[in-house]
Design an enzyme around this catalytic site. Structure first.
Site, PDB file in Angstrom:
ATOM      1  N   THR A  12      24.392  24.426 -18.246  1.00 53.44           N
ATOM      2  CA  THR A  12      23.544  25.367 -19.068  1.00 53.44           C
ATOM      3  C   THR A  12      24.300  25.896 -19.964  1.00 53.44           C
ATOM      4  O   THR A  12      23.857  26.175 -21.156  1.00 53.44           O
ATOM      5  CB  THR A  12      23.052  26.680 -18.144  1.00 53.44           C
ATOM      6  OG1 THR A  12      22.284  25.784 -17.101  1.00 53.44           O
ATOM      7  CG2 THR A  12      22.291  27.768 -18.925  1.00 53.44           C
ATOM      8  N   SER A  55      25.041  19.893 -13.968  1.00 54.35           N
ATOM      9  CA  SER A  55      26.215  19.727 -12.868  1.00 54.35           C
ATOM     10  C   SER A  55      25.815  19.326 -11.460  1.00 54.35           C
ATOM     11  O   SER A  55      26.299  18.771 -10.651  1.00 54.35           O
ATOM     12  CB  SER A  55      26.807  20.926 -12.525  1.00 54.35           C
ATOM     13  OG  SER A  55      26.196  22.023 -11.946  1.00 54.35           O
ATOM     14  N   THR A  86      26.668  25.562 -13.550  1.00 58.01           N
ATOM     15  CA  THR A  86      26.844  26.496 -12.386  1.00 58.01           C
ATOM     16  C   THR A  86      26.253  25.971 -10.850  1.00 58.01           C
ATOM     17  O   THR A  86      26.929  26.330  -9.850  1.00 58.01           O
ATOM     18  CB  THR A  86      26.099  28.013 -12.462  1.00 58.01           C
ATOM     19  OG1 THR A  86      24.792  27.679 -12.629  1.00 58.01           O
ATOM     20  CG2 THR A  86      26.777  28.633 -13.806  1.00 58.01           C
ATOM     21  N   ASP A  87      25.670  24.829 -10.948  1.00 63.31           N
ATOM     22  CA  ASP A  87      24.980  24.474  -9.683  1.00 63.31           C
ATOM     23  C   ASP A  87      26.174  23.789  -8.873  1.00 63.31           C
ATOM     24  O   ASP A  87      26.026  24.071  -7.404  1.00 63.31           O
ATOM     25  CB  ASP A  87      23.985  23.349  -9.859  1.00 63.31           C
ATOM     26  CG  ASP A  87      22.726  24.044 -10.329  1.00 63.31           C
ATOM     27  OD1 ASP A  87      22.546  25.075 -10.389  1.00 63.31           O
ATOM     28  OD2 ASP A  87      21.863  23.206 -10.816  1.00 63.31           O
TER      29      ASP A  87
END
Ligand code: ASP
Length: 324
Positions: A12, A55, A86-87
């Site tokens: 993101t 990710s 961030t995943d």
């Protein structure tokens, strides 16, 4: 002035929101590349875009490639900052933490809101990460995750909210530092941690399975048929499983496939407390390897690395006894 290399991998933090549809998508030009003017008072910046991946598409092979890339560059820099979705950020952070010496700071950051969304944390987190990378106290602390004004260790941090910008937390022990407008303040020092150098491939197949009420042998038999090199199970509570899983687990162990047990609880460690069928004591006596506080995805990363070193049960057991 210190020199910092920013390595972009996607996520993101590298995306923009489409004003028409509202969906968040990769941008043609990285929205944060070229913001080095804003960082000019903090460090001399170079940038590299090595991936532009959401990710969920990052694999352990990318993580290894990233480690090799950093190893080739870091002699020229005082610190490294990686931007990442961030995943799976915590898996990449932990992978790097296991294989990379962090005498020079290695910081990972991301964003929950893309660069053109209201309240975006993208640029803010990047600046905080660069400030941490030039901080003296960030050296030799392992790979650090800087998000939302906090500094977390790779071993403890986890994404806790799907959308809140305060998503990254360290549920066991909390952050080890804070980023304020004036300073980067560390209030803990990390313990010495094991380092697994010389990993030059990630070639093994390790599955991760979460225990559930009523689980029986079928899913374990199905995984066994896939001929895995290892299995990580997120067990219940202190490390227990339904008794109906035990005979299938026994067969996996007889085939010398290591099984590592973590807890599906997000705090505490697994230990062989219960002696009933499927209880931790029975599982441990069967040869299931107990971890000390890792999440399932991180235990899987560690087992992937351990299996590149050895297939020997006692040595793999040592990997999981050695720190986090
Ligand atoms: N789905 C995104 C990713 O991990 C989420 C983010 O970056 O925050 O790439």
């Amino acid at each position: 002035m210190k020199k910092v290399l920013i390595i972009h991998t996607g996520g993101t933090i590298s995306m923009l929101q489409d004003e028409q549809t509202g969906s968040v998508l990769p941008a043609n030009v990285h929205p944060l590349s070229g913001v080095s003017d804003l960082l000019i008072d903090i460090a001399e910046i170079d940038e590299e875009i090595i991936y532009s991946l959401p990710s969920p598409q990052i694999t352990p092979a990318h993580m290894l490639e990233l480690a090799v890339f950093i190893a080739g560059k870091r002699a020229d820099y005082d610190g490294i900052v990686i931007t990442h979705g961030t995943d799976t950020l915590e898996e990449t952070a932990y992978f790097l933490d296991l294989v990379m010496d962090t005498e020079k700071p290695i910081i990972i950051t991301g964003a929950m809101r893309s660069s053109n969304e209201i309240g975006s944390d993208a640029l803010y987190n990047l600046i905080a990460a660069v400030r941490t990378a030039v901080s003296e106290n960030a050296a030799n602390q392992g790979v650090l995750v800087v998000m939302n004004d906090e500094v977390h260790t790779a071993a403890n941090v986890t994404k806790t909210s799907t959308s809140n910008i305060a998503t990254f937390q360290s549920p066991q022990f909390g952050p080890i530092g804070l980023v304020t407008s004036d300073m980067v303040l560390f209030h803990h020092k990390t313990l010495p941690r094991p380092l697994y150098k010389n990993v030059n491939k990630i070639s093994k197949k390790v599955y991760l399975l979460k225990a559930f009420a009523g689980m029986d042998q079928e899913v374990i038999q199905a995984i066994h048929l896939l001929k895995p090199d290892g299995l990580v199970i997120e067990g219940m509570g202190q490390g227990n499983l339904p008794k109906q899983t035990v005979s299938a687990l026994q067969k996996v162990i007889e085939d010398e496939i290591p099984i590592v047990l973590v807890s599906r609880c997000y705090q505490g460690i697994v230990q062989p407390t219960y002696g009933y069928d499927g209880g931790g004591k029975q599982l441990k006596d069967m040869g299931i390897i107990f971890t000390n506080g890792l999440t399932g995805p991180k235990a899987r990363i560690k087992l992937l690395i351990a299996l590149e070193y050895t297939k020997q049960h006692s040595l793999i057991d040592d990997f999981f006894k050695n720190g986090v």
